[in-house]
Design an enzyme around this catalytic site. Structure first.
Site, PDB file in Angstrom:
ATOM      1  N   CYS A 163       0.623  -1.811  -0.140  1.00 55.23           N
ATOM      2  CA  CYS A 163      -0.075   0.054  -0.298  1.00 55.23           C
ATOM      3  C   CYS A 163       0.918   0.675   0.090  1.00 55.23           C
ATOM      4  O   CYS A 163       0.375   2.482  -0.253  1.00 55.23           O
ATOM      5  CB  CYS A 163      -0.824  -0.238   0.685  1.00 55.23           C
ATOM      6  SG  CYS A 163      -2.603  -1.325   1.238  1.00 55.23           S
ATOM      7  N   HIS A 223      -3.333   7.836   2.352  1.00 54.87           N
ATOM      8  CA  HIS A 223      -3.860   6.057   2.071  1.00 54.87           C
ATOM      9  C   HIS A 223      -5.011   6.390   2.350  1.00 54.87           C
ATOM     10  O   HIS A 223      -5.077   6.179   3.641  1.00 54.87           O
ATOM     11  CB  HIS A 223      -2.916   5.040   2.099  1.00 54.87           C
ATOM     12  CG  HIS A 223      -3.249   3.290   1.699  1.00 54.87           C
ATOM     13  ND1 HIS A 223      -3.926   3.518   0.894  1.00 54.87           N
ATOM     14  CD2 HIS A 223      -3.344   2.179   2.605  1.00 54.87           C
ATOM     15  CE1 HIS A 223      -3.731   2.235   0.929  1.00 54.87           C
ATOM     16  NE2 HIS A 223      -3.487   1.521   2.053  1.00 54.87           N
ATOM     17  N   ASN A 227     -10.358  -0.351  -0.401  1.00 61.29           N
ATOM     18  CA  ASN A 227      -8.747  -0.064   0.070  1.00 61.29           C
ATOM     19  C   ASN A 227      -8.115  -0.199  -1.463  1.00 61.29           C
ATOM     20  O   ASN A 227      -7.738  -1.324  -1.598  1.00 61.29           O
ATOM     21  CB  ASN A 227      -8.031  -0.710   1.175  1.00 61.29           C
ATOM     22  CG  ASN A 227      -6.531  -0.774   1.086  1.00 61.29           C
ATOM     23  OD1 ASN A 227      -6.030  -0.488   0.171  1.00 61.29           O
ATOM     24  ND2 ASN A 227      -6.130  -0.857   1.999  1.00 61.29           N
TER      25      ASN A 227
HETATM   26  N1  ACO Z   1     -17.513  -8.147   9.169  1.00 59.80           N
HETATM   27  C1  ACO Z   1     -17.789  -8.623  10.829  1.00 59.80           C
HETATM   28  N2  ACO Z   1     -17.385  -9.069  11.945  1.00 59.80           N
HETATM   29  C2  ACO Z   1     -16.139  -9.091  11.841  1.00 59.80           C
HETATM   30  C3  ACO Z   1     -15.450  -8.431   9.762  1.00 59.80           C
HETATM   31  C4  ACO Z   1     -16.301  -8.622   9.436  1.00 59.80           C
HETATM   32  N3  ACO Z   1     -16.140  -7.930   8.215  1.00 59.80           N
HETATM   33  N4  ACO Z   1     -14.154  -8.601  10.536  1.00 59.80           N
HETATM   34  C5  ACO Z   1     -13.912  -8.926  11.620  1.00 59.80           C
HETATM   35  N5  ACO Z   1     -14.728  -9.688  11.933  1.00 59.80           N
HETATM   36  C6  ACO Z   1     -14.593  -9.284  12.829  1.00 59.80           C
HETATM   37  C7  ACO Z   1     -13.926 -10.213  14.344  1.00 59.80           C
HETATM   38  O1  ACO Z   1     -13.509 -11.530  14.279  1.00 59.80           O
HETATM   39  C8  ACO Z   1     -13.845  -9.830  15.308  1.00 59.80           C
HETATM   40  O2  ACO Z   1     -14.257 -10.772  16.080  1.00 59.80           O
HETATM   41  P1  ACO Z   1     -14.162 -11.363  17.777  1.00 59.80           P
HETATM   42  O3  ACO Z   1     -14.287 -10.219  18.501  1.00 59.80           O
HETATM   43  O4  ACO Z   1     -15.805 -12.277  17.717  1.00 59.80           O
HETATM   44  O5  ACO Z   1     -13.216 -12.723  17.671  1.00 59.80           O
HETATM   45  C9  ACO Z   1     -14.519  -8.838  15.475  1.00 59.80           C
HETATM   46  O6  ACO Z   1     -14.562  -8.152  14.111  1.00 59.80           O
HETATM   47  C10 ACO Z   1     -13.459  -7.335  15.781  1.00 59.80           C
HETATM   48  O7  ACO Z   1     -12.401  -7.720  14.946  1.00 59.80           O
HETATM   49  P2  ACO Z   1     -11.088  -6.912  15.049  1.00 59.80           P
HETATM   50  O8  ACO Z   1      -9.671  -7.382  13.352  1.00 59.80           O
HETATM   51  O9  ACO Z   1     -10.294  -6.349  16.467  1.00 59.80           O
HETATM   52  O10 ACO Z   1     -11.250  -5.421  14.446  1.00 59.80           O
HETATM   53  P3  ACO Z   1     -11.274  -3.769  14.395  1.00 59.80           P
HETATM   54  O11 ACO Z   1     -11.673  -3.320  15.092  1.00 59.80           O
HETATM   55  O12 ACO Z   1      -9.564  -4.225  14.063  1.00 59.80           O
HETATM   56  O13 ACO Z   1     -11.032  -3.842  12.784  1.00 59.80           O
HETATM   57  C11 ACO Z   1     -10.001  -3.784  10.006  1.00 59.80           C
HETATM   58  C12 ACO Z   1     -10.472  -4.514  11.571  1.00 59.80           C
HETATM   59  C13 ACO Z   1     -11.017  -2.837   9.973  1.00 59.80           C
HETATM   60  C14 ACO Z   1      -9.215  -4.451   9.259  1.00 59.80           C
HETATM   61  C15 ACO Z   1      -9.119  -2.978  10.754  1.00 59.80           C
HETATM   62  O14 ACO Z   1      -7.962  -3.609  12.675  1.00 59.80           O
HETATM   63  C16 ACO Z   1      -8.445  -2.031  10.151  1.00 59.80           C
HETATM   64  O15 ACO Z   1      -8.128  -1.349   9.604  1.00 59.80           O
HETATM   65  N6  ACO Z   1      -7.028  -2.879  10.252  1.00 59.80           N
HETATM   66  C17 ACO Z   1      -5.956  -1.946   9.014  1.00 59.80           C
HETATM   67  C18 ACO Z   1      -6.055  -2.051   8.484  1.00 59.80           C
HETATM   68  C19 ACO Z   1      -4.458  -1.402   7.449  1.00 59.80           C
HETATM   69  O16 ACO Z   1      -4.509  -0.246   7.618  1.00 59.80           O
HETATM   70  N7  ACO Z   1      -4.130  -2.250   6.420  1.00 59.80           N
HETATM   71  C20 ACO Z   1      -3.224  -1.791   5.763  1.00 59.80           C
HETATM   72  C21 ACO Z   1      -3.245  -0.984   4.904  1.00 59.80           C
HETATM   73  S1  ACO Z   1      -3.063  -2.865   3.709  1.00 59.80           S
HETATM   74  C22 ACO Z   1      -1.874  -3.756   2.765  1.00 59.80           C
HETATM   75  O17 ACO Z   1      -0.928  -3.405   2.709  1.00 59.80           O
HETATM   76  C23 ACO Z   1      -2.597  -4.739   1.553  1.00 59.80           C
END
Ligand code: ACO
Length: 323
Positions: A114, A250, A280
């Site tokens: 990214c 980004h 993204n």
């Molecule tokens: N729908 C419903 N529930 C979900 C989903 C979904 N799509 N995805 C995850 N959950 C659940 C999980 O299973 C978890 O459930 P549990 O508590 O029962 O175990 C709960 O939601 C919380 O999961 P988290 O991963 O802690 O959720 P978070 O609030 O962190 O959000 C997200 C997840 C959106 C992925 C976030 O962490 C994020 O944006 N991270 C950064 C991503 C990023 O910046 N990536 C870098 C660039 S990408 C690249 O370089 C390729």
């Protein structure tokens, strides 16, 4: 002779096919409400079968050339930032060069996931300022949909496909004035590979693999590292962060963007956000967002624009440019 890398034009391309959050909720256990609240994403564009990264890149490149009032013959450097190349080799840049009919010059890909566009922009600037090349197409292009595990709700809801391109030109300082790339900052911490990677590849598995991410751990790293990069480029250019006209981040997660805005005392009306309609798009998201800001008349010639990104590696970085 002293050169600066000045932006001559930009172009964007999104595949026609759109996938909404509701569409995704029919495939995996998720909901429109969860995706919007946690990420800000409503829908994303997805490439059709046979629509390749190089096709998206070539569309964006042609649009950027048109915007710049140039033709493919004027280009002597093509850099494509992508994690989803058409083929293992040759580079997608080589394929794009042929598709747009560009002549002699250098063409290569950059892989920083990214953060790829920031890496590519900084690299192109070095080539242009060294006087080695005259005009560069810097392209971010991805078909991330091809490396998603469509059964993993933690990743498949986040990404989309698309491409964006800049035409950069080497101009002597007297001609460029205060326009051009002013500073860039690139970092990688390979000890954090496990936070975000693809579980396959040429040497490891002879397959492509799928995106694996510890999203919450990446999230925790994001605001601090991104903010540090933004402060670093502004310090190098001797500009207070709050003096920028536009923040073009980004587009990984609206909450990360908001965290950075808050940490650096920026205003929401300085932010160009496209995440709701595009998700993204990895290396494509910065030029896509920039083009959106130009197209709707917000970003104007002479404005001071700050870019940032973070991605697999972990890689992260920022660039400051007067456009
Ligand atoms: N729908 C419903 N529930 C979900 C989903 C979904 N799509 N995805 C995850 N959950 C659940 C999980 O299973 C978890 O459930 P549990 O508590 O029962 O175990 C709960 O939601 C919380 O999961 P988290 O991963 O802690 O959720 P978070 O609030 O962190 O959000 C997200 C997840 C959106 C992925 C976030 O962490 C994020 O944006 N991270 C950064 C991503 C990023 O910046 N990536 C870098 C660039 S990408 C690249 O370089 C390729």
């Amino acid at each position: 002779m002293s050169f600066k890398a000045v932006l001559r034009g930009c172009g964007a391309f999104l595949p026609e096919k759109v996938l909404t959050n509701d569409d995704l909720s029919k495939r995996v256990d998720t909901s429109d409400e969860w995706i919007r609240e946690r990420t800000g994403i409503r829908e994303r564009h997805v490439a059709s079968e046979g629509e390749l990264t190089s096709d998206l890149a070539a569309h964006a490149a042609r649009a950027a050339l048109k915007d710049a009032g140039l033709t493919a013959d004027d280009i002597d450097l093509i850099i494509v930032a992508t994690t989803t190349p058409d083929l293992t080799f040759p580079s997608t840049a080589a394929i794009v060069q042929a598709k747009i009919g560009a002549g002699a010059g250098a063409a290569f890909d950059i892989q920083a996931v990214c953060t790829g566009f920031v890496y590519a922009l900084s690299t192109a600037e070095k080539f242009l300022c060294a006087g080695q090349h005259k005009r560069a197409l810097v392209i971010g292009a991805e078909t991330f949909s091809r490396i998603l595990d469509w059964e993993d709700r933690g990743t498949c809801v986040l990404f989309g496909d698309g491409a964006g391109a800049f035409v950069l030109e080497a101009q002597e300082e007297s001609e460029a004035g205060d326009r051009g790339v002013m500073a860039s900052f690139l970092r990688c911490d390979g000890r954090l590979v496990d936070l975000l990677y693809v579980d396959g590849g040429v040497s490891a598995t002879q397959s492509t693999g799928y995106v694996r991410m510890q999203g919450n751990k990446v999230f925790r790293e994001a605001v601090t590292r991104i903010s540090q990069a933004m402060v670093a480029v502004c310090e190098e250019a001797n500009v207070p962060v709050t003096d920028i006209d536009w923040f073009v981040p980004h587009q990984a997660n609206e909450r990360i963007i908001q965290g950075v805005v808050k940490k650096l005392d920026l205003r929401n009306d300085q932010v160009i956000s496209t995440i709701a309609g595009q998700g993204n798009t990895s290396a494509a998201s910065i030029p896509l967002a920039y083009c959106a800001g130009v197209a709707d008349g917000r970003i104007k010639k002479g404005d001071l624009v700050l870019f940032e990104a973070m991605g697999g590696g972990l890689t992260w970085g920022a660039a400051l440019m007067r456009v």
